[in-house]
Each structure stands twice: as C-alpha cells, then as structure tokens.
Design a protein around this motif. Structure first.
Motif, PDB file in Angstrom:
ATOM      1  N   GLU A  70      -7.046   7.593  -7.995  1.00  0.00           N
ATOM      2  CA  GLU A  70      -7.175   7.107  -6.613  1.00  0.00           C
ATOM      3  C   GLU A  70      -8.150   5.936  -6.528  1.00  0.00           C
ATOM      4  OE1 GLU A  70      -6.816  11.399  -4.267  1.00  0.00           O
ATOM      5  OE2 GLU A  70      -8.736  10.442  -4.579  1.00  0.00           O
ATOM      6  N   ALA A  71      -9.261   6.079  -7.229  1.00  0.00           N
ATOM      7  CA  ALA A  71     -10.280   5.022  -7.187  1.00  0.00           C
ATOM      8  C   ALA A  71      -9.687   3.711  -7.709  1.00  0.00           C
ATOM      9  CB  ALA A  71     -11.501   5.438  -7.998  1.00  0.00           C
ATOM     10  N   GLN A  80      -7.197   2.408  -5.218  1.00  0.00           N
ATOM     11  CA  GLN A  80      -7.871   1.924  -4.009  1.00  0.00           C
ATOM     12  C   GLN A  80      -8.431   0.519  -4.236  1.00  0.00           C
ATOM     13  OE1 GLN A  80      -7.328   2.451  -1.091  1.00  0.00           O
ATOM     14  NE2 GLN A  80      -8.595   4.162  -0.416  1.00  0.00           N
ATOM     15  N   GLU A  81      -8.862   0.286  -5.472  1.00  0.00           N
ATOM     16  CA  GLU A  81      -9.345  -1.059  -5.793  1.00  0.00           C
ATOM     17  C   GLU A  81      -8.202  -2.066  -5.614  1.00  0.00           C
ATOM     18  OE1 GLU A  81     -12.056  -1.397  -9.200  1.00  0.00           O
ATOM     19  OE2 GLU A  81     -10.963  -3.232  -9.717  1.00  0.00           O
ATOM     20  N   ALA A 118      -5.475  -1.612  -3.674  1.00  0.00           N
ATOM     21  CA  ALA A 118      -5.165  -1.691  -2.239  1.00  0.00           C
ATOM     22  C   ALA A 118      -6.190  -2.568  -1.521  1.00  0.00           C
ATOM     23  CB  ALA A 118      -5.132  -0.299  -1.617  1.00  0.00           C
ATOM     24  N   GLY A 119      -7.432  -2.444  -1.941  1.00  0.00           N
ATOM     25  CA  GLY A 119      -8.514  -3.201  -1.320  1.00  0.00           C
ATOM     26  C   GLY A 119      -8.380  -4.707  -1.509  1.00  0.00           C
ATOM     27  N   THR A 148       0.829  -1.205   0.000  1.00  0.00           N
ATOM     28  CA  THR A 148       0.000   0.000   0.000  1.00  0.00           C
ATOM     29  C   THR A 148       0.868   1.262   0.000  1.00  0.00           C
ATOM     30  OG1 THR A 148      -1.756  -1.171   1.145  1.00  0.00           O
ATOM     31  CG2 THR A 148      -1.813   1.214   1.285  1.00  0.00           C
ATOM     32  N   HIS A 191      -4.797  -5.276   3.642  1.00  0.00           N
ATOM     33  CA  HIS A 191      -6.067  -4.587   3.890  1.00  0.00           C
ATOM     34  C   HIS A 191      -6.985  -5.497   4.724  1.00  0.00           C
ATOM     35  CE1 HIS A 191      -9.794  -2.491   3.529  1.00  0.00           C
ATOM     36  NE2 HIS A 191     -10.326  -3.409   2.731  1.00  0.00           N
TER      37      HIS A 191
END
Ligand code: T3D
Length: 256
Positions: A225-226, A229-230, A232-233, A202, A238
C-alpha cells in the motif's frame, strides 16, 4: 457481423458479446477477439472504464456447447481460449463493469466474476451450470466465486447449480446492484460515466492492491500500500483532488 462489438465513447469502452442466437455462447473466435481487445486496446489511456455486456436477450450462456461437439475437452485448447480473457479482465488496471441482463451461465458467469463490478437487470438469471453437464467450474470461477461469496455458498452454487434471480444474486453479494430492465442501458451508462470521470489511474492502483490482498499477509499489504500510495500521490488527479478540496469545488479528474 462481428462476434464482438466495440464502442469507445466518453472514455467508456463497451464490449458486446454478439451471438444473440445462442445467448452469446462463447466460441474460440469470440474469446480470441476479446483477449486481443483486452490486451491491445483496453489498456490505452483514452479508455478509462470497460463495460462487458451481451447482445440480444441475455449476457452469456457460457462455452458454446456445439463448437466442440463430439470432441474431448483439451487442456491446451481450454487454457488457450480462456486464460488471456480472464487474466485480461482481472488484471486490467481500470474498472471493468459487467452489465448482466437475461442469463449468465457457465463460463459466461465466470467472465462476469472476473470483472470488478457486476450490475444486473431485474430480468437477470445466474447459474453456474457446469455440474449440470458433468463439468467443474472453470474460466477462473474456482478462484473468484469463493472470494466473492465464501466457501460454503460457492460450493453450493457450484454443486447444485440453482438458477438465481437478480434479487437473490444481490442478497448473496454476487452482484453490486440491481437496476430496472426497462432503463438498464441508461443506468449502466450513468454508472460507467461516473467511473470514467473519476481518478481512473488511482482506481487501477486500488484494483491492483485489492487483487494482491488475495494472497498477501497484512505485513506485505502494508508495504505494498505504501508503495502504491507513493505512485497515487504523484498523479495529476491527486493534485487536482486536493486543489478542488481547498477551492470547495468538484474535482475534474483526467485519469492521469
Ligand atoms: O470445452 C471446454 O473447454 C469446456 C468449457 C466449459 C465452459 C462452460 O461454460 S460449460 C457450461 C456451458 N453452458 C451451459 O451449460 C448453459 C447451457 N444453456 C442453458 O442452460 C440455458 O440455455 C440458459 C440458462 C443459458 C438460458 O436458458 P433459456 O431457456 O433462456 O434459453 P434456451 O432456450 O435454453 O437457449 C436459447 C438458444 O441458445 C437455444 O438455441 P435454439 O434451440 O433456439 O437453436 C440454445 O440451444 C442456445 N444455447 C444456450 N446456451 C448455449 C446454447 N448454444 C450453445 N452453447 C450454449 N452454451
């Protein structure tokens, strides 16, 4: 003895510039070695943090002024020497920490600026140095310095080339922290370990996002970012972080 020392311990890859007799002035050999390690060894999953430091009494005095004595500066040679190193530090998807004691000058300072965090020992001294020998800042300093300090300070430091002490560098935002010289190695080790035990995948994505923001609009960043973030998720870290939150315990991140 090698001009670049490498040590991997507890996820921390420590790279030590090793020409102490010249305050680790950068030679073609040293830059080639550093570029190679950043491209081939540093991306390995077992490396979670990179620390760049200097052997002896300082961090790095910049380009070795004796190596090309009497020769004209060559655009091609210059690019070949510095590009892969600066890009390697800036684009590596994990935290890179510059641990600066003694002098950081010229392209030595440029390398520190390409790192994500800079910590200084109380005896550290910073100078751009280039204009003192009739050169412009290089090795990415024209990119990083104004982004870190803003145009006016970057211009002042580039043109007048003052020698800044650690506390002055801290006040300007050139370094993140100042640590006592006597305990510098231990303090750097603690910070590096804290980073290495974090969700380092991350961290890499955070680095990517912040780097991208230097040339993106708000709209582009919201989209980027979106996307990140996917990614990272989907990391195990996470999952672990959320689980640790539910269970009210510290998370055990693996960098995966
Ligand atoms: O070719 C191209 O592609 C151009 C690229 C340019 C990139 C650059 O980095 S240009 C800028 C180069 N760096 C400098 O101009 C800095 C020169 N050094 C200094 O200003 C000072 O040495 C320091 C501020 C870094 C430290 O000062 P101090 O008083 O603590 O140490 P010192 O006594 O000056 O230096 C100790 C030794 O290191 C000395 O050697 P000696 O006399 O004991 O045999 C000195 O010559 C040597 N040294 C220091 N810097 C360099 C160097 N030798 C070669 N190249 C250096 N850059």
């Amino acid at each position: 003895m090698s001009v670049l020392l490498k040590e991997l311990h507890e996820g921390i890859l420590t790279l030590t510039l090793n020409r102490p007799e010249a305050i680790n002035a950068l030679t073609t050999e040293m830059l080639r070695e550093l570029g190679k390690v950043l491209a081939k060894e540093a991306p390995a999953p077992e490396v979670r943090v990179v620390v760049l430091r200097g052997a002896g009494r300082g961090f790095c005095s910049g380009q070795d002024l004796r190596e090309f004595e009497g020769q004209r500066i060559s655009y091609k040679a210059h690019l070949r020497n510095y590009q892969s190193v600066v890009e390697g530090l800036a684009n590596l998807e994990k935290p890179v920490l510059a641990a600066i004691h003694g002098a950081a000058a010229g392209a030595g300072l440029s390398l520190a600026l390409a790192c994500d965090l800079r910590v200084a020992a109380t005896d550290a001294v910073f100078t751009t140095g280039f204009s003192k020998i009739g050169l412009i800042p290089d090795a990415g300093m024209n990119y990083h310095l104004p982004r870190i300090l803003g145009y006016a300070k970057a211009f002042e430091l580039s043109v007048l080339s003052p020698r800044l002490k650690a506390e002055e560098a801290l006040a300007l935002g050139l370094v993140n922290r100042v640590m006592a010289s006597e305990t510098f190695s231990e303090e750097v080790g603690k910070l590096a370990l804290e980073l290495a035990q974090g969700p380092t995948k991350t961290y890499g994505l955070i680095k990517r996002a912040l780097r991208r923001s230097a040339s993106a609009t708000l709209e582009e960043m919201l989209e980027y970012e979106a996307l990140l973030q996917e990614v990272a998720g989907r990391t195990e870290d996470h999952q672990e972080g959320v689980q640790a939150f539910y269970e009210k315990r510290p998370a055990r991140f693996q960098g995966k």
